[in-house]
Design a protein around this motif. Structure first.
Motif, mmCIF file in Angstrom:
data_model
loop_
_atom_site.group_PDB
_atom_site.id
_atom_site.type_symbol
_atom_site.label_atom_id
_atom_site.label_comp_id
_atom_site.label_asym_id
_atom_site.label_seq_id
_atom_site.Cartn_x
_atom_site.Cartn_y
_atom_site.Cartn_z
ATOM 1 N N SER B 114 41.764 44.713 44.255
ATOM 2 C CA SER B 114 41.115 43.205 44.528
ATOM 3 C C SER B 114 42.559 42.035 44.322
ATOM 4 O O SER B 114 42.304 41.627 44.305
ATOM 5 C CB SER B 114 40.137 43.524 43.656
ATOM 6 N N GLU B 115 43.212 42.338 43.019
ATOM 7 C CA GLU B 115 44.013 41.782 43.027
ATOM 8 C C GLU B 115 45.304 41.717 44.348
ATOM 9 O O GLU B 115 45.456 40.375 44.281
ATOM 10 C CB GLU B 115 44.987 42.449 41.598
ATOM 11 N N ARG B 116 45.559 42.861 44.577
ATOM 12 C CA ARG B 116 46.286 42.596 45.578
ATOM 13 C C ARG B 116 45.987 41.653 46.733
ATOM 14 O O ARG B 116 46.735 40.820 47.525
ATOM 15 C CB ARG B 116 47.105 43.893 46.164
ATOM 16 N N LEU B 117 44.698 41.313 47.516
ATOM 17 C CA LEU B 117 43.955 41.194 48.402
ATOM 18 C C LEU B 117 43.573 39.488 48.093
ATOM 19 O O LEU B 117 42.692 38.848 48.238
ATOM 20 C CB LEU B 117 42.965 41.634 48.763
ATOM 21 N N LYS B 118 43.768 39.534 46.645
ATOM 22 C CA LYS B 118 43.116 38.003 46.222
ATOM 23 C C LYS B 118 41.399 38.653 45.730
ATOM 24 O O LYS B 118 40.957 37.306 46.923
ATOM 25 C CB LYS B 118 43.882 36.693 46.440
ATOM 26 N N LEU B 119 40.425 39.496 45.188
ATOM 27 C CA LEU B 119 39.619 39.157 45.283
ATOM 28 C C LEU B 119 38.923 39.653 43.923
ATOM 29 O O LEU B 119 37.634 39.797 44.024
ATOM 30 C CB LEU B 119 39.236 40.928 46.075
ATOM 31 N N ASP B 120 39.511 39.197 42.899
ATOM 32 C CA ASP B 120 38.670 39.889 41.813
ATOM 33 C C ASP B 120 37.331 38.567 41.438
ATOM 34 O O ASP B 120 36.939 39.157 40.906
ATOM 35 C CB ASP B 120 39.974 39.495 40.929
ATOM 36 N N GLU B 121 38.010 37.106 41.973
ATOM 37 C CA GLU B 121 36.852 36.919 41.826
ATOM 38 C C GLU B 121 35.034 37.117 42.358
ATOM 39 O O GLU B 121 34.504 36.590 41.620
ATOM 40 C CB GLU B 121 36.999 35.598 41.409
ATOM 41 N N TYR B 122 35.355 38.102 42.939
ATOM 42 C CA TYR B 122 34.027 38.867 43.780
ATOM 43 C C TYR B 122 34.081 40.025 42.764
ATOM 44 O O TYR B 122 32.908 39.891 43.346
ATOM 45 C CB TYR B 122 34.194 38.613 45.605
ATOM 46 N N GLN B 126 33.958 36.404 35.803
ATOM 47 C CA GLN B 126 35.226 35.590 35.215
ATOM 48 C C GLN B 126 34.743 34.157 34.087
ATOM 49 O O GLN B 126 33.115 34.123 34.539
ATOM 50 C CB GLN B 126 35.015 35.077 37.177
ATOM 51 N N ALA B 127 35.414 33.850 34.039
ATOM 52 C CA ALA B 127 35.292 33.210 32.601
ATOM 53 C C ALA B 127 35.519 31.734 32.946
ATOM 54 O O ALA B 127 36.257 31.224 34.372
ATOM 55 C CB ALA B 127 36.388 32.820 31.738
ATOM 56 N N ALA B 128 34.285 30.697 33.142
ATOM 57 C CA ALA B 128 34.339 30.075 33.343
ATOM 58 C C ALA B 128 32.960 28.570 31.742
ATOM 59 O O ALA B 128 32.821 29.368 31.419
ATOM 60 C CB ALA B 128 32.911 29.793 34.237
ATOM 61 N N LYS B 137 30.682 33.151 30.910
ATOM 62 C CA LYS B 137 31.134 34.732 32.064
ATOM 63 C C LYS B 137 30.121 34.401 33.491
ATOM 64 O O LYS B 137 28.821 34.391 32.843
ATOM 65 C CB LYS B 137 31.164 36.476 31.685
ATOM 66 N N VAL B 138 30.730 33.947 34.706
ATOM 67 C CA VAL B 138 30.033 34.084 35.285
ATOM 68 C C VAL B 138 30.243 35.341 36.035
ATOM 69 O O VAL B 138 31.338 36.602 36.451
ATOM 70 C CB VAL B 138 30.484 33.325 36.518
ATOM 71 N N LYS B 139 28.336 35.181 36.712
ATOM 72 C CA LYS B 139 28.133 36.803 37.627
ATOM 73 C C LYS B 139 29.320 36.789 38.421
ATOM 74 O O LYS B 139 29.059 35.974 39.691
ATOM 75 C CB LYS B 139 26.958 37.244 38.260
ATOM 76 N N PRO B 140 30.067 38.252 39.702
ATOM 77 C CA PRO B 140 30.825 38.143 40.652
ATOM 78 C C PRO B 140 29.820 37.664 41.958
ATOM 79 O O PRO B 140 28.152 37.845 41.792
ATOM 80 C CB PRO B 140 31.140 39.316 40.280
#
Lengths: 447, 317
Positions: B114-122, B126-128, B137-140
């Motif tokens: 997920s980090e490699r493909l830049k998908l972590d936020e999904y 995530q903190a917002a 925390k915001v749900k994916p």
């Protein structure tokens, strides 16, 4: 890849099963459906008992419906030759809230006022059959609720029966002899003859019991077909099928779904029936066995499992087999769909079979035809609706029941083979919807 | 040993959709299946992976019929999709488990990819910071909120979970923006370096040309051109000449009978017959003391070979 050589390989079944089941319970729609269904099963018995016994209780106790009645007087219209008069009715209503109402005898009830009610005793004939009837009649603008009147008339039918016996001048013994029913018996072995008296059921009892059983089966199949078809279609519409096929065997994919849905549906029905048994016991404790017996038990599902553990187990096994037949069929038909709107056609096919089975399940018990009972208890798509209750009530011998189960097992095996042969082709099919005939053709010709 | 595809054929009724396709990969690298729409690339892949029955042929992996049991396969299907109602993490875990990866290993791999493909936020909460400055925390996102490109990356992540030794990528770059295309290209390069076998189907020639060592160009269900890409290019010779001068060079180009493919302000794309003709032009230009900015003699690109061959084939039809 060589897995085409082993179409029965089920590797990955457990993972598909656990994923499907967990996602089913995570879905708010399925969770809500589960709760509503269990509550409905649990409460249906008590609700029908309460509604049907309310009037009777009230009439006997003088409470409830009669307390707030708006009637000021009663007119009696006796069109029979039975000894019914105001005194007799007053005597009969002594224990009720109608006790104090003045009763006048009259042949004409056309001028009823809003606070008056008329009790009309009549003798009628329908198709050469005579019968007595008691009607409660109120004016068009009456203040009296018809439910109050229904309960009152129900109470007075007892008086009508008593007056009829009196008019016939029969003794109690004579009455018993005349009111006993007549049935045509079956040809049977001596041991069957000896055993039949141990627990025989009337056609009406078999009808009632099978009706309850068929409702459960019908709900089971209806839920199953819709859930399994939706589940398969969801996979197709998600366009994930190809990704799945490099990870799991096609047969494991569909069987995992079917078993997960089986767990969901059976857990739901099982908890509903358990709830029904518990609520039934509570009702018996609260109202007494007698009251429960007198009132309608039409929707009391606990009756299915009040026949003993062995017979209860037979019902469950039969339900499982019937479930599997319809679930595999639904899985096949679902996988033959291409567009979401095709799902309706797939569900419709299963629903038609289900309705046919249900209707047979409702009407066959009333025919009391032993040959028909046995034949339909052996035929795969009907045995699930008839065989268990027929066995419990002694309408079919054990061998017929076992034959029926064996036929169901054979049907499941055939459907399983059909599924194994065609499922992989069906779920990657995206050209046009394939019905059951095309699926059969696909299994034979492979195109 | 590697992968060997022998004589694959498929017919639907009277229509042949794959006509005796054979190719092999003896060592790790990228093999490209190229072709126009409907040429039979996806059907070939589906037959290789046993999603479709073959009318004839076989697929071998290290000499054995290719199967789940003897080969760890990762597959990015041409059709992109996800379960729309289930959480992304749940479905990624499901696919990972189906591929036999244990839960503990799976969590690490999902985090890595997920980090490699830049998908972590999904995939992860995530903190917002809200309007009042509070952090929460915001749900994916759910699958139906993802763009097509991100859904494709999720599918690619799924394909990578089991560290496949054979990776089959059907149109991997279609639908990706340039940033995500570069991310995916980096991953493919890593996989090549790691010694993986990759089958790539595409009609985006430039992207494939970067990676592939061997190709099959399919047209009308059959293999039209096949072999090592360098060899194929060599066979066509160095016939493409890019020329940029500071003066008009028309006179010298026409004198030698060289074909002008395109031109713009003393900049020419030329088709020469080979090295000799190119050298002759260079000699003429030097003698005429025309200052040269660019003189670039090269082989045909894969795109040009494809267009030339497929175009000719379609003309024949």
């Amino acid at each position: 890849m060589k897995n085409s050589n082993n179409i029965y390989n089920m590797e990955g079944l457990g993972k598909v099963y656990s994923f499907t089941l967990s996602q089913t319970f995570k879905s708010p729609t399925y969770r809500m459906g589960f709760i509503v269904f269990v509550l409905m099963f649990t409460l249906m018995g008590p609700i029908t008992r309460l509604s049907s016994s309310a009037g009777l209780d009230a009439a006997k106790s003088g409470d409830g419906l009669f307390v707030e009645n708006e009637a000021a007087s009663i007119q009696l219209c006796n069109k029979t030759n039975l000894p019914i008069d105001a005194d007799r009715i007053s005597e009969y209503l002594k224990e009720t809230a109608f006790e104090s109402l003045p009763i006048t005898e009259s042949d004409d009830i056309s001028g009823l006022k809003e606070d008056e009610l008329a009790l009309v005793f009549d003798r009628r004939t329908i198709e050469d059959t005579e019968y007595f009837v008691v009607n409660g009649v109120i004016s068009d603008d009456s203040l009296i609720e018809s439910s109050q009147l229904d309960a009152l008339c129900s109470e007075l039918t007892g008086m009508l029966a008593e007056a009829r016996r009196e008019a016939a001048e029969l003794t109690e013994d004579q009455i018993t002899v005349l009111s006993s029913g007549i049935q045509q018996g079956d040809c049977m072995s001596y041991s069957d003859y000896i055993n039949q008296d141990k627990g025989s059921y009337t056609a009406s009892q078999v009808f009632q019991l099978n009706m309850v059983y068929c409702i459960v089966i019908m709900i089971l199949i209806a839920l199953t077909s819709s859930y399994v078809v939706s589940s398969v279609m969801e996979e197709k519409s998600s366009k994930l099928v190809e990704n799945l096929l490099v990870s799991v065997r096609p047969l494991a994919l569909v069987m995992g779904k079917i078993l997960a849905m089986m767990t969901y549906v059976f857990l739901m029905i099982g908890l509903g029936l358990l709830g029904s048994v518990i609520s039934g016991s509570i009702m018996k404790n609260m109202e007494g066995e007698e009251i429960v017996q007198q009132t309608s038990q039409f929707m009391d599902f606990s009756r299915l499992f009040s026949q003993g553990a062995a017979k209860g187990a037979l019902i469950v096994v039969c339900m499982l087999l019937t479930y599997l037949i319809f679930a595999i069929l639904a899985g096949l038909l679902g996988s033959g769909c291409v567009k979401p709107e095709d799902a309706q056609s797939a569900i419709g096919t299963v629903t038609m079979l289900n309705m046919a089975g249900y209707l047979l399940g409702c009407f066959i018990p009333m025919l009391e035809n032993r040959t028909l009972d046995i034949v339909l208890s052996i035929v795969p798509f009907t045995s699930g609706y008839l065989a268990p209750v027929f066995l419990i009530t002694g309408r079919i011998p054990l061998w017929a029941f076992l034959c029926g189960m064996a036929m169901e097992l054979v049907t499941i095996a055939l459907l399983f083979m059909l599924c194994a042969k065609t499922y992989r082709k069906l779920i990657v099919n995206d050209s046009k919807r394939l019905g059951i005939l095309q699926i059969l053709k696909l299994s034979v010709k492979g195109v | 040993m590697g992968l060997e595809v022998k004589d694959l054929s498929k017919k639907y009724g009277e229509k042949t959709v794959v006509d005796h396709i054979s190719f092999s990969m003896e060592k790790p690298g990228v093999y490209a299946l190229l072709g126009t729409n409907g040429a039979g690339k996806t059907t070939t892949i589906r037959m290789m992976l046993d999603m479709l029955d073959k009318d004839s042929g076989e697929v071998l992996w290290n000499g054995q019929p290719l199967s789940f049991n003897n080969c760890n396969i990762g597959y990015l299907a041409e059709e992109r999709g996800l379960y729309q109602k289930y959480s992304l993490m749940d479905q990624i875990m499901y696919f990972g488990r189906l591929r036999g990866v244990s839960d503990s290993v799976l969590k690490g791999k999902i985090r890595y990819w997920s980090e490699r493909l830049k998908l972590d936020e999904y995939l992860y909460p995530q903190a917002a910071t809200d309007a009042r400055g509070r952090t929460k925390k915001v749900k994916p996102k759910s699958p139906d909120q993802l763009s097509k490109g991100n859904q494709q990356k999720i599918q690619f992540l799924i394909a990578m979970l089991s560290e496949p030794e054979l990776l089959v990528l059907d149109e991997p770059f279609s639908g990706l923006d340039p940033v995500n295309t570069d991310i995916l290209k980096d991953v493919v390069r890593e996989q090549i370096a790691a010694g993986k076998y990759i089958i790539m189907s595409s009609h985006q020639m430039a992207a494939v040309e970067e990676f592939c060592t061997d190709i099959t160009i399919m047209s009308r269900s059959r293999a039209l051109v096949q072999g090592n890409l360098n060899e194929i290019k060599k066979n066509y010779g160095r016939v493409k000449l890019g020329l940029k001068c500071e003066k008009d060079a028309h006179e010298y180009i026409e004198k030698l009978g060289i074909t002008i493919l395109s031109e713009k302000e003393n900049e020419y794309e030329l088709r020469v017959t080979g090295d000799t003709q190119a050298n002759a032009l260079l000699w003429e230009l030097v003698n005429a003391t025309i200052p040269l900015v660019r003189f670039d003699l090269s082989e045909l690109s894969l795109h040009e070979i494809f267009v030339k061959e497929v175009g000719a084939d379609e003309e024949q039809q």
